[in-house]
Write a protein that holds these residues in place. Structure first.
Motif, PDB file in Angstrom:
ATOM      1  N   ILE A   1      13.781  39.139  26.125  1.00 22.54           N
ATOM      2  CA  ILE A   1      14.790  39.224  25.085  1.00 22.54           C
ATOM      3  C   ILE A   1      15.500  40.578  24.393  1.00 22.54           C
ATOM      4  O   ILE A   1      16.680  40.826  24.609  1.00 22.54           O
ATOM      5  N   CYS A   2      14.344  41.162  23.974  1.00 22.14           N
ATOM      6  CA  CYS A   2      14.421  42.607  23.840  1.00 22.14           C
ATOM      7  C   CYS A   2      15.224  43.696  25.008  1.00 22.14           C
ATOM      8  O   CYS A   2      16.115  45.089  23.934  1.00 22.14           O
TER       9      CYS A   2
ATOM     10  N   THR B   1      13.082  36.629  19.134  1.00 21.48           N
ATOM     11  CA  THR B   1      12.456  38.133  19.863  1.00 21.48           C
ATOM     12  C   THR B   1      11.683  38.053  18.475  1.00 21.48           C
ATOM     13  O   THR B   1      10.252  37.778  18.534  1.00 21.48           O
TER      14      THR B   1
ATOM     15  N   LYS C   1       6.284  40.707  14.600  1.00 21.18           N
ATOM     16  CA  LYS C   1       8.013  40.989  14.296  1.00 21.18           C
ATOM     17  C   LYS C   1       9.280  41.362  13.254  1.00 21.18           C
ATOM     18  O   LYS C   1       7.958  40.970  11.888  1.00 21.18           O
TER      19      LYS C   1
ATOM     20  N   ASP D   1       9.300  38.069  23.885  1.00 22.26           N
ATOM     21  CA  ASP D   1       9.616  39.123  23.253  1.00 22.26           C
ATOM     22  C   ASP D   1      10.285  39.927  23.630  1.00 22.26           C
ATOM     23  O   ASP D   1      11.125  40.641  23.501  1.00 22.26           O
TER      24      ASP D   1
END
Length: 1239
Positions: free
Chosen positions: A235-236, A206, A551, A232
């Motif tokens: 997945i989070c 992510t 990130k 991203d």
């Protein structure tokens, strides 16, 4: 969840109190650290700090020094989250020193990463602290080296640290504006994840996706940016990381903002706000989201003002028609110039660089008419800025150079200095750092001669940046910093004196209070004598680039949002953060800083791609992870399929000119359907090198259906498009329209002729369900539903990027549809939640009997997905085919598979390839089978750790089944006993399909298997022996076995060292009149170019072979010997040199084709070998797909002869680099996924 956390904290506090009362200092410190960690994970950093301080005090007083390692790490982390950077550095440096003293490489790596994070946050906070950036890079590089050392000793344990090190370095490269280097580093991190099979829902992935989204935004590649940002977010969401998901939505809002899709941007920010409010002590995050929302609202107002001013400018242009040739002409031109100055300012404020460029070019035209070279220089400078922001650096350099030359010709020192600084900025962006520094220095010299303090400051800051960052020259950087400080102090003193002077006078003259540049220009342009150069607006300096989100820097990290200060803007997009399992390290980052920013634009708005003033931002498709806005019942659904379509410009239906975005990622064709218009990106319907008419018709029909009003859509009738017309003529192909700019830029449209309207009930149900659930229709899925060929009961929605949430409208529509005979959901992103919904769907269905095919391969299902099947009586009674391969089922599915095999009485095909199952599951499958089972197809390949005994037991049990005929064992090690059992299975079950590729069984065992088909009742149809270490001896044996080749249709022997002798044997097999093979894979067989030619020659009279793969067969130096050898003029080709002949066909048609081939090849420029190869391809009339990639050939040479004869206009080619695929519609060379191909 909160109650559970509270109970855990209360229990931990009791344990701490007990340890404290007993005097057990080690336990006391451990529990204090654990409690602090719990508070930290909840975002309650102040409470966490209190407990970490207790841990530190106990450890310092009573415990050995090694116990301070986790304590210092925790304190440094919390201080960083609270933005107490100096305190963080104290504990982090002590952490590093303690780790070095203990020679603990693991803690050294963590400490280095955390120090890098802190310095990076300090850099982001300051906006231009290059020393902090250098320190950040130094510690990140150190952390990467340590991670590389650790991964050598224990690859799996430290893999995440190594991946995160790539992420951190990539982020710093982004800060340094080295976008290509950043992209390279981040993609390498993703490649490592793929190679090491890191799970999809992993925090390391992510972070990489987040930063890649930022990089692609800076590169203005909006589609790619969106893909990574949405990954991203997904997945989070899957791992339950609320803060990361919130920041992901902030980034998605940023992306929508940059393409001027303000409504969707606000929706994303509101979703981020809701997520941020669910966390404690994240007030900064909430505030940042609020700021971003305000910025978007302000940008909307600026856009409205720009539209009004553009209307005013158009009015002035119309007035110019009357004023031309009169005394008022100059005044009218000056008024236009003043209006353009306002438009240029507003477009730069909202960073609408295409509009900015358009206005600047109009200003250039007016400056020419006014014969004003100073204004002309100003316009050149602004045009250069436009192209620089659009990342067209060559054109930017050209216009900055012209600006400098113009200013030099009139002696304008300020303009010369500014042009040089901007030129240096462009040179820095393309990596010419020495030339850039030289340009900055020249700009400083000119500004110093002219005593221009602000321009001097800009040049000095750029020079400081170059020495500090590009050349690592600290001494020169310190000297320049001293000059910058003195110049700032001088400017501050001058400003103070000016204010004091102004306070003593009551005049309202021009010197009494400084006016903005625009107001001066607007006033002065109305007079014929006074005007102010535009150069004063475009002064640049090296500062911070805009802060787009990145990130977190390290695997285990969570960080506070980073607040940044930028000359260009202060609007923030925050870095995401993650936590690892042991909660030891947390990292964050924000990146991609714009070192090239304009001093005069201290405005809190981000750069974005401009949109037309009349553009209505479209509703995005399912790829968007943000919430969708609702629509009124009569509002048409806009179905653009990506960000590049979000920026497509449309003027509505009022006239013949329809502007399409000219961005290289957004080119649209416009179709007129009845009284409406549909915009389509041609690339979405390309087949090979051409635009495919049929998919284009489908897309036009679907988009037009979505634009119908609710009343017309309610009937569920969709158009069947008969043909496209242009100029009254029916178009047979769109390729002729792909080149002319008139069509691709939307200046002309294509007429659409509708044949009839047909009911598509499932399409209507799906669109209605999307509206009810406030989701935008998935265009890929919509086209699949429209194109259902057999019936609406056999539903194929594979490869539509569906997720559990976005699949909801489809599942609801299937529930209303009621009847399903086949359902293909493969190649999506679906998980167990969808499987549970499918169970309820079938349980509630009135269809309780009838066969059912269920294809679920390549998704995200786990073992409990099979549990849902076991719980559904309808599925157990109806299932005939189940394909759940390429899902991580593991041995947890063993009992469920057993239940399915025992209770699904109609099941005849089961595919569990590549599902991470072992011998345990195979044994369960074996035990569940009995002689009454109808199972006839079983595929278990590419599963590791299956023992020989388990295979023997399974094969022996399969031999007892009545109708078993197909088995797939690819990639499984087969022992001698297993081969014997397989031979027995072939004989007793009349096995027709055998797939044992990647088993390395060798010639002897392969021949043993082949002999098993000698029985009269056995007929082999499909055989996969790829990568089995076979040699030419095996092919020679097969070629002479009439019983074996009589029924064989599909043969895969790729990856075997057959050599040239094997090529001769294959040629013999294909010449055999009894051969009926349709598909052959001979890739990577070391046949050599001569072997390739021999095989193609053998196809002159073969009437069965349709697909042939001959890729990667060239031998070393063979290309130079054969292909580069060219015949001399008037000299016949020496056929004996190749020891092969092109088979001559006695038919007149073939002779004519040979003549055409000879005419199409220039014997003076083409080698003898290529001529013969081309002739062989031309004569192989029955071939429909040929792959000759990676053999050193040029694809264009062969496509000429491929398209001749019976194949004609249906031929296609895919030539890219070493890839050469020749095909005939509807066969598509690369569209079929490997797991769905025939092999």
């Amino acid at each position: 969840m909160e109650r559970d956390e509270g109970q855990l904290i209360a229990a931990a506090k009791r344990a701490y109190k007990k340890a404290s009362e007993e005097g057990n200092r080690q336990e006391e410190a451990r529990w204090a650290n654990a409690i602090g960690d719990m508070f930290k994970n909840r975002g309650e950093y102040v409470h966490a700090l209190k407990w970490f301080r207790l841990d530190y005090e106990v450890s310092v007083k009573h415990l050995p020094e090694k116990h301070l390692l986790p304590t210092c790490q925790s304190l440094g982390e919390v201080y960083l989250r609270l933005h107490h950077f100096q305190d963080a550095l104290i504990y982090q440096k002590r952490h590093l020193d303690l780790a070095k003293d203990a020679n603990d490489l693991v803690e050294q790596q963590r400490a280095s990463t955390q120090l890098g994070r802190t310095y990076h946050e300090m850099y982001l906070k300051s906006g231009n602290d290059q020393t902090s950036l250098r320190n950040a890079k130094k510690y990140f590089i150190s952390a990467m080296k340590l991670a590389h050392t650790l991964i050598k000793s224990n690859k799996l344990t430290f893999l995440k640290e190594y991946v995160d090190a790539h992420n951190n370095i990539g982020m710093v490269e982004m800060d340094l504006d080295n976008l290509e280097e950043a992209k390279k580093m981040l993609l390498k991190g993703l490649k490592i994840c793929d190679e090491e099979e890191v799970v999809e829902n992993d925090d390391a992935r992510t972070r990489l996706h987040n930063n890649l989204g930022s990089v692609y935004m800076e590169l203005r590649k909006w589609d790619k940016a969106r893909v990574h940002i949405e990954k991203d977010i997904v997945i989070c969401n899957n791992i339950g990381h609320i803060q990361g998901e919130a920041k992901g939505y902030i980034n998605l809002g940023e992306l929508h903002y940059r393409v001027q899709n303000y409504q969707d941007a606000i929706l994303c920010y509101e979703k981020a706000m809701n997520l941020a409010k669910r966390m404690d002590d994240e007030y900064a995050l909430v505030n940042h989201v609020k700021e971003n929302i305000e910025v978007v609202k302000e940008a909307t107002k600026v856009m409205e003002d720009m539209k009004k001013e553009e209307q005013n400018f158009n009015k002035l242009v119309r007035n110019m028609v009357v004023a031309r040739g009169t005394s008022g002409e100059r005044k009218c031109l000056l008024q236009q110039n003043a209006s353009l100055d306002l438009l240029i300012e507003k477009s730069s404020i909202i960073f609408a660089w295409k509009k900015h460029c358009e206005f600047a070019k109009r200003k250039k035209k007016i400056a020419n008419e006014l014969c004003d070279r100073e204004r002309l220089g100003d316009s050149y400078l602004v045009i250069g800025e436009s192209y620089q922001k659009l990342r067209n650096f060559n054109k930017a350099k050209k216009w900055y150079t012209k600006s400098w030359e113009t200013y030099k010709s009139i002696g304008n020192m300020e303009g010369q200095a500014l042009a040089k600084i901007n030129l240096g900025d462009v040179l820095d962006s393309v990596g010419k750092w020495s030339d850039a520094l030289e340009a900055f220095s020249e700009g400083y010299r000119i500004a110093r001669e002219a005593n221009l303090h602000s321009v001097q400051l800009s040049a000095l800051e750029n020079m400081h940046y170059s020495h500090m960052i590009r050349f690592d020259n600290h001494e020169e950087a310190r000297r320049l910093q001293s000059k910058i400080d003195k110049l700032k102090q001088l400017n501050s003193t001058n400003n103070l004196e000016q204010r004091e002077s102004c306070s003593e006078t009551d005049t309202d003259g021009e010197d009494s209070s400084p006016k903005s540049y625009v107001s001066k220009m607007h006033e002065n342009d109305l007079s014929a004598s006074d005007d102010v150069p535009l150069a004063s607006l475009v002064t640049k300096s090296k500062g911070r680039k805009h802060s787009t989100s990145t990130k977190s820097l390290e695997a285990s990290a969570t960080s506070v949002p980073s607040q940044t200060v930028s000359r260009k803007r202060g609007r923030l997009v925050l870095s995401d953060d993650e936590e690892d399992d042991d909660n030891k390290q947390h990292v964050d980052g924000s990146a991609s800083n714009e070192f090239k920013s304009r001093q005069s634009l201290n405005i809190h708005i981000h750069e974005h791609q401009d949109a037309d003033s009349d553009c209505t931002p479209p509703i995005h498709l399912e790829e968007s992870a943000c919430s969708h806005k609702g629509r009124s019942p009569h509002e048409p659904v806009n179905t653009s399929s990506g960000v590049s379509e979000n920026i497509c410009l449309k003027n509505g239906h009022s006239g013949p000119i329809f502007d399409a975005c000219e961005d290289e990622y957004c080119k649209h064709l416009i179709f007129k359907v009845e009284d409406d218009f549909v915009h389509i990106q041609p690339g979405s319907c390309k087949f090979g090198d051409k635009i495919n008419m049929e998919p284009m018709k489908v897309e036009v029909a679907c988009l037009y259906f979505l634009k119908l009003v609710k009343e017309n859509r309610s009937r569920g009738l969709l158009p069947i498009i008969q043909h496209f017309k242009c100029g009254g003529d029916v178009l047979q192909s769109l390729d002729s329209l792909y080149t002319p700019k008139d069509y691709i830029s939307g200046k002309c449209w294509i007429e659409v002729s509708i044949d009839r309207w047909v009911p598509k009930r499932l399409v209507k149900l799906y669109v209605d369900c999307c509206k009810d659930l406030s989701q935008s229709p998935n265009l890929k899925l919509l086209k699949k539903l429209y194109s259902l060929e057999v019936s609406e009961d056999e539903i194929d929605v594979s490869d539509c990027e569906l997720e559990d949430i976005s699949a909801a409208p489809l599942l609801t529509s299937l529930h209303l549809h009621k009847t399903i005979a086949a359902l293909n959901l493969s190649h999506n992103l679906l998980g167990n939640e969808t499987m549970e919904k499918l169970k309820h769907l079938f349980l509630s269905s009135s269809q309780k009997y009838g066969g059912l095919v269920l294809d679920l391969h390549c998704n995200r299902y786990g073992p409990t997905a099979l549990f849902q099947i076991c719980e559904c009586t309808v599925l157990l009674s109806r299932l005939e085919v189940v394909n759940i391969s390429n899902n991580r089922l593991t041995d947890g599915c063993a009992s469920y598979l057993s239940t399915i095999l025992q209770n699904c009485k109609a099941l005849y095909s089961l595919n569990v390839q590549n599902c991470n199952i072992t011998s345990r599951t195979i044994q369960k499958v074996t035990d569940s089978l009995n002689s009454e089972s109808l199972l006839s197809e079983l595929f278990i390949g590419y599963n590791s750790s299956i023992s020989g005994n388990a295979m023997v037991n399974l094969l022996d049990k399969l031999a007892t089944l009545k109708s078993f005929s197909q088995i797939g064992l690819n990639g499984i090690k087969l022992t001698k006993n297993a081969i014997d059992s397989l031979c027995n299975l072939i004989k007793t079950s009349c096995l027709s399909h055998l797939m044992i590729g990647d088993t390395n069984i060798g010639n002897e065992r392969a021949l043993q298997l082949s002999e098993s088909w000698n029985s009269e009742n056995c007929e082999l149809v499909k055989l996969d022996l790829s990568y089995c270490l076979l040699t030419s001896n095996y092919i020679m044996k097969v070629a002479t076995d009439e019983s074996l080749i009589g029924g064989l249709l599909y043969l895969n022997i790729g990856g075997n060292p057959l050599m040239q002798e094997g090529g001769v044997a294959m040629s013999s097999l294909l010449k055999n009149p009894n051969c009926c093979i349709k598909v052959v894979n001979l890739s990577k067989c070391q046949l050599g170019l001569v072997g390739i030619l021999g095989i193609l020659n053998s196809l002159a009279k073969n009437t069965s072979l349709e697909e042939l793969n001959l890729s990667e067969n060239a031998l070393e130096d063979e290309y130079d010997t054969l292909v580069k050898l060219k015949p001399h003029k008037n000299e016949e080709v020496n056929q004996d040199m190749l020891e092969l002949e092109v088979a001559a066909d006695s038919e007149d048609e073939s002779e004519q084709e040979n003549m055409c081939v000879d005419q199409s090849l220039d014997s003076n420029s083409t080698s003898a070998f290529i001529q013969q190869l081309s002739s062989a391809i031309s004569l192989a009339k029955q071939l429909r797909v040929v792959d000759i990639s990676n053999n050193g050939f040029s694809g264009e040479t062969f496509y000429t002869v491929w398209s001749m004869g019976s194949r004609g206009s249906l031929t296609e080619s895919h030539v890219e680099g070493n890839t050469i695929h020749l095909s005939v519609e509807p066969n598509q060379c690369c569209s079929i996924k490997p797991c769905c191909a025939r092999f």
